[in-house]
Every structure is written in structure tokens, then in C-alpha cells.
Design a protein around this motif. Structure first.
Motif, PDB file in Angstrom:
ATOM      1  N   PRO A  32       0.796  -1.227   0.000  1.00 23.53           N
ATOM      2  CA  PRO A  32       0.000   0.000   0.000  1.00 23.53           C
ATOM      3  C   PRO A  32       0.831   1.282   0.000  1.00 23.53           C
ATOM      4  N   TYR A  33       2.129   1.156  -0.266  1.00 23.12           N
ATOM      5  CA  TYR A  33       3.004   2.311  -0.168  1.00 23.12           C
ATOM      6  C   TYR A  33       3.105   3.032  -1.505  1.00 23.12           C
ATOM      7  N   SER A  34       3.498   4.298  -1.435  1.00 28.59           N
ATOM      8  CA  SER A  34       3.713   5.095  -2.639  1.00 28.59           C
ATOM      9  C   SER A  34       5.213   5.284  -2.842  1.00 28.59           C
ATOM     10  N   GLY A  35       5.578   5.662  -4.060  1.00 27.12           N
ATOM     11  CA  GLY A  35       6.985   5.864  -4.360  1.00 27.12           C
ATOM     12  C   GLY A  35       7.674   4.548  -4.646  1.00 27.12           C
ATOM     13  N   MET A  65      13.624   6.909  -3.833  1.00 21.62           N
ATOM     14  CA  MET A  65      12.736   7.857  -3.168  1.00 21.62           C
ATOM     15  C   MET A  65      12.606   7.487  -1.697  1.00 21.62           C
ATOM     16  N   LEU A  66      12.445   8.491  -0.840  1.00 23.77           N
ATOM     17  CA  LEU A  66      12.302   8.244   0.584  1.00 23.77           C
ATOM     18  C   LEU A  66      10.852   8.108   1.020  1.00 23.77           C
ATOM     19  N   LYS A  67       9.953   7.933   0.070  1.00 25.46           N
ATOM     20  CA  LYS A  67       8.610   7.486   0.410  1.00 25.46           C
ATOM     21  C   LYS A  67       8.718   6.032   0.877  1.00 25.46           C
ATOM     22  N   GLU A  68       7.676   5.539   1.558  1.00 22.94           N
ATOM     23  CA  GLU A  68       7.713   4.174   2.070  1.00 22.94           C
ATOM     24  C   GLU A  68       7.900   3.152   0.952  1.00 22.94           C
ATOM     25  N   GLY A  69       7.427   3.469  -0.244  1.00 23.45           N
ATOM     26  CA  GLY A  69       7.598   2.568  -1.368  1.00 23.45           C
ATOM     27  C   GLY A  69       9.041   2.401  -1.792  1.00 23.45           C
ATOM     28  N   GLY A  70       9.935   3.240  -1.298  1.00 26.14           N
ATOM     29  CA  GLY A  70      11.355   3.086  -1.575  1.00 26.14           C
ATOM     30  C   GLY A  70      12.088   2.337  -0.484  1.00 26.14           C
ATOM     31  N   THR A  72      10.808  22.065   1.604  1.00 26.80           N
ATOM     32  CA  THR A  72       9.392  21.747   1.771  1.00 26.80           C
ATOM     33  C   THR A  72       9.291  20.558   2.718  1.00 26.80           C
ATOM     34  N   ILE A  73       8.437  20.688   3.727  1.00 22.93           N
ATOM     35  CA  ILE A  73       8.376  19.690   4.793  1.00 22.93           C
ATOM     36  C   ILE A  73       6.980  19.082   4.853  1.00 22.93           C
ATOM     37  N   TYR A  74       6.944  17.750   4.992  1.00 24.05           N
ATOM     38  CA  TYR A  74       5.690  17.007   5.075  1.00 24.05           C
ATOM     39  C   TYR A  74       5.721  16.129   6.322  1.00 24.05           C
ATOM     40  N   LEU A  75       4.556  15.912   6.921  1.00 25.05           N
ATOM     41  CA  LEU A  75       4.432  15.026   8.075  1.00 25.05           C
ATOM     42  C   LEU A  75       3.326  14.013   7.808  1.00 25.05           C
ATOM     43  N   TYR A  76       3.630  12.734   8.041  1.00 26.90           N
ATOM     44  CA  TYR A  76       2.652  11.678   7.771  1.00 26.90           C
ATOM     45  C   TYR A  76       2.464  10.782   8.987  1.00 26.90           C
ATOM     46  N   ASP A  77       1.230  10.314   9.163  1.00 30.19           N
ATOM     47  CA  ASP A  77       0.889   9.299  10.144  1.00 30.19           C
ATOM     48  C   ASP A  77       0.849   7.971   9.389  1.00 30.19           C
ATOM     49  N   GLY A 132       0.234   5.101   2.656  1.00 31.12           N
ATOM     50  CA  GLY A 132       0.553   5.588   1.321  1.00 31.12           C
ATOM     51  C   GLY A 132       1.048   7.021   1.282  1.00 31.12           C
ATOM     52  N   GLU A 133       1.135   7.666   2.453  1.00 34.78           N
ATOM     53  CA  GLU A 133       1.657   9.039   2.573  1.00 34.78           C
ATOM     54  C   GLU A 133       0.950   9.996   1.610  1.00 34.78           C
ATOM     55  N   SER A 134      -0.368  10.008   1.728  1.00 34.80           N
ATOM     56  CA  SER A 134      -1.163  10.869   0.849  1.00 34.80           C
ATOM     57  C   SER A 134      -1.714  12.100   1.558  1.00 34.80           C
ATOM     58  N   MET A 135      -1.672  12.118   2.896  1.00 34.71           N
ATOM     59  CA  MET A 135      -2.262  13.221   3.659  1.00 34.71           C
ATOM     60  C   MET A 135      -1.199  13.902   4.513  1.00 34.71           C
TER      61      MET A 135
END
Length: 432
Positions: A280-283, A287-292, A387-392, A398-401
């Protein structure tokens, strides 16, 4: 009478060997490359059959919160071998032909030597071409594989057409499908060292390009190193061939009578992209998204680990070195690792904080994770402000919010920790 004495001597020798080996288990580390997070059965694959890994997970433990130390090959593998953050040892990028991991930095096979371990690497190294950076300089007793990013599965040439399959530094010619060859050589190594404690690093290039499955006719062997004509079916055939090889390795451990006292670990160096499925991960790759970075980890050790358990315990690539060394009873002395033993650390051992950093030319990413919270930072060379993002990650894997503005104070505190970590790794002696 002589026969009885011979039997007694043999039984005594066997018991002595078992006693001597009780604190020196064999260790088999199997690493796949560029695969999808959900492309094996224990992690939800629906169109890929991996019965060997399914069995291994049923006989051992499966981690659901394990992470690679980097979303690219070299740094991730350096972390596995050293137990340290790639940034701490100056190994944050894939190496060129002049670079590599210095032999001054202790690695798993070198640290295992005092315990009498024989270490063999079969497959991908990717931590150095130059003298002093090759596997034999890092404590491996045998190296059969390649030090490129990938090679052709049939011709064994790199993406420049150069013969690249080597044995202890010499080019070798070998007919056959690379996945099968690496499996054969690994089994041969285990058979030769059944009387020694051994560390086997089986580093498949599955599922890197070129996308070539087994049993192809010769007119299909010279595939290009791109994905232009590759299909998901090609990728699946490669993964299933690797799983069959893993099954042969596990069967050989049984046949040699070594399975009970062998710690077997399976993971990826990072996740892939294009033909893979990371849901269910993105990226994905780089990439440092969970999909990576969120990768599978399965461990089996019948003498020490329960069967069929799923662990939510957080882990990261450096933990593999710490886990292996502690399992082997290695005293590290003044050597400090960033990793933690995953077998003996209790689930209640407190929340851990992990850091990542990667540079991609004019664009870079950094991240910090604590428990379910992940801060992702995008950095641009043409802008002074990131640019900074925070995810739960529990609610949103999927780090969409992005929740940065809802929890800005907490996010800013994590960002400060990231900056402090970057300062700390910049000042450490990599060989200390």
C-alpha cells in the motif's frame, strides 16, 4: 569391539562439535534487489508464487516495519555490512569505478573471523571495484559474483558489454542462468564448510534489469538494460526462479543437518519501481517514500525463533549486522553500531528514531521516522527553504495526507532532530 570404539569416538566427536557450535550458528543472508514491497507471498503477492518464502515465513518470523537504510543499492548494502548509517561512513551514493567501502571500516565478515567463521559472497557486491574495497579485503574468504550494479542473466556481461562474472578477482566463464548459478555456488560453499561455522551472503540480482526469466532461447539472451519491452510476466518469472533457488538452499541446509542451528534472513536492499507492486506504499526506488524503503524481512532460526509470528517491531538495515554479530557471540569492544539486535530486543524496548538522506542532483530528500510519525523533507538547490511534510504511517501508509500544518510544533521538533543527526554524522570518524 573396535567397531563399538569407532562408533563411540564418532558420537563423542559429534557431541563435542555440537557443543562447540552451539554459540556459533551458521548464518545465511539472502538479499533481493529492486523488487516490489508486496511481490512475495508473505507480504500479500497475488500474482507471484513464492512457496519457499511462504514456508520460511511459516517457520520463522515476519517483520512488517522493517526499512532499508537507503532507497538505492550501495548505501543500503553498506549499512547491512557495517551496521552503520551510510552517512556516518561516507557512503551515501552508488560508487563509481574509483570509489568503494574502505577496508578500514569493520564489516560483518571481518568481525566474524575471530570466531572461526568462513564467509562467502555469491552475487552482487556493489561496494567497490578498487583494491582494498573488494569483498576479499572485507573478510570474505570467497567471492563469486559481480561488482557491477547488474549483469545479464545469461551472457553475464554488464551494460557496457564487458564480461563481469568473477571468482575471487578473476573473470570466469560459466554457462547458465545467473540465479541458478549463484544458488549452485552457495550450496557448494555450504557443503564445503559444513564443519565450520559459516556466513553465506547470497545476493541475487533478482529483480534488476535486464528482465530475463529462466529457460529463454539464446535469441532472447541479449536483452537491453532497460524496461522498454519488459512485461510484468518477465519480472514474475525472475522472482519465481529466485524463490526456487531459495528453496534449494533451505533444502540443502536440511540435508546437511544444519537447519536447526542456522539463522536465515531474507530481505531486499530497497524496493523497485516500474514493473513492481509496492502497495500500500507510494513511491519506489531512489525515493524516501515508504515505497522506496519499507522492505520485507523474514528470519528463521529454529533453535531460537518462534514459528509463524508477525512482528511490528521497527527495524532498519543496520540492524542486520547487529543481529548477525550478536547471534554469533561477537564482542565488538569499542566499535559502535547504529543498528540493534532484532532477535533479543524486546518489543517494549522504546520507540526508535530513524534517519535517511539522499541527494539526486539539484534535488534531495531527507526523512526522520519515530514510531508511526514520519517527516519527509524536500530540498532544492535553487531554493533556500525546504518543503516539509508530516505523515501518520499507521493511518496513511501511502503518505497521501500531509499533517504538517496540523502538528507544526511536533513536525518542527522532528526537523530539528534531523538537522542535529546530520551534524553528528558529519563529525564522526568513519573508521572509529
Amino acid at each position: 569391539m573396535k567397531l563399538l570404539i569407532a562408533i563411540f569416538v564418532a558420537l563423542y566427536a559429534t557431541s563435542c562439535l555440537a557443543g562447540a557450535r552451539a554459540d556459533t550458528p551458521n548464518i545465511v543472508l539472502i538479499v533481493a534487489d529492486h523488487m516490489g514491497a508486496s511481490d512475495i507471498g508473505p507480504y500479500g503477492a497475488t500474482d507471484v508464487e513464492t512457496p519457499s518464502l511462504d514456508t520460511m515465513a511459516a517457520q520463522g518470523v515476519r517483520f512488517t516495519n522493517f526499512n532499508s537504510a537507503a532507497p538505492i543499492c550501495g548505501p543500503s548494502r553498506a549499512a547491512m555490512m557495517t551496521g552503520r548509517y551510510p552517512a556516518r561512513i561516507g557512503f551515501e551514493d552508488n560508487i563509481d569505478h574509483d570509489g568503494g567501502l574502505s577496508a578500514e571500516i569493520p564489516t560483518v565478515p571481518a568481525l566474524l573471523k575471530p570466531k572461526g567463521y568462513k564467509s562467502g559472497l555469491f552475487g552482487k557486491w556493489h561496494l567497490g571495484h578498487a583494491e582494498g574495497t573488494d569483498p576479499l579485503s572485507h573478510g570474505f574468504d570467497e567471492f563469486f559474483g559481480y561488482d557491477e550494479w547488474s549483469i545479464n542473466y545469461y551472457t553475464h556481461r554488464n551494460d557496457s558489454g564487458k564480461e563481469s562474472l568473477v571468482h575471487n578477482g578473476r573473470i570466469v566463464e560459466r554457462e547458465g542462468y545467473l540465479t541458478d548459478i549463484l544458488t549452485d555456488e552457495s550450496i557448494r560453499f555450504m557443503e564445503e564448510h559444513r564443519g565450520d561455522p559459516f556466513f553465506l551472503y547470497l545476493s541475487y540480482n533478482t529483480a534488476l534489469p535486464p528482465y530475463l526469466g529462466p529457460n529463454l532461447p539464446p535469441d532472447r539472451w541479449d536483452a537491453e538494460f532497460n524496461i522498454g519491452t519488459a512485461t510484468r510476466a518477465d519480472y514474475i518469472a525472475m522472482v519465481e526462479a529466485m524463490d526456487a533457488g531459495i528453496g534449494r538452499v533451505l533444502e540443502s541446509l536440511e540435508n546437511l543437518g544444519l537447519a536447526e542451528n542456522t539463522l536465515v534472513l531474507f530481505t531486499y536492499d530497497h524496493n523497485g519501481r516500474n514493473l513492481v507492486r509496492n502497495a500500500p506504499y507510494s513511491g519506489g526506488f531512489a525515493m524516501l517514500k515508504e515505497g522506496g524503503t519499507r522492505v520485507p524481512l523474514i528470519m528463521r532460526w529454529p533453535q531460537r525463533l518462534p514459528a509463524g509470528e508477525t512482528l511490528r517491531r521497527d527495524g532498519i538495515g543496520m540492524d542486520l549486522a547487529a543481529t548477525v554479530l550478536n547471534a554469533a557471540g561477537i564482542e565488538l569492544g569499542p566499535i559502535e553500531l547504529d543498528g540493534r539486535d532484532l532477535i533479543h530486543a524486546p518489543d517494549s524496548d522504546g520507540e526508535r528514531t530513524f534517519f535517511w538522506r539522499i541527494s539526486l542532483g539539484d534535488f534531495g530528500q531527507a526523512a526522520v521516522r519515530r514510531g508511526k510519525w514520519k517527516l519527509l523533507v524536500h530540498r532544492f538547490s535553487t531554493f533556500s527553504k525546504p518543503t516539509i511534510y508530516l505523515y501518520d504511517l499507521e493511518a496513511d501508509p501511502g503518505e497521501s495526507m500531509d499533517l504538517y500544518h496540523q502538528k507544526q510544533a511536533f513536525a518542527d521538533s522532528l526537523h530539528r532532530e534531523l538537522i542535529e543527526w546530520e551534524a553528528s554524522v558529519a563529525t564522526r570518524d568513519p573508521a572509529a
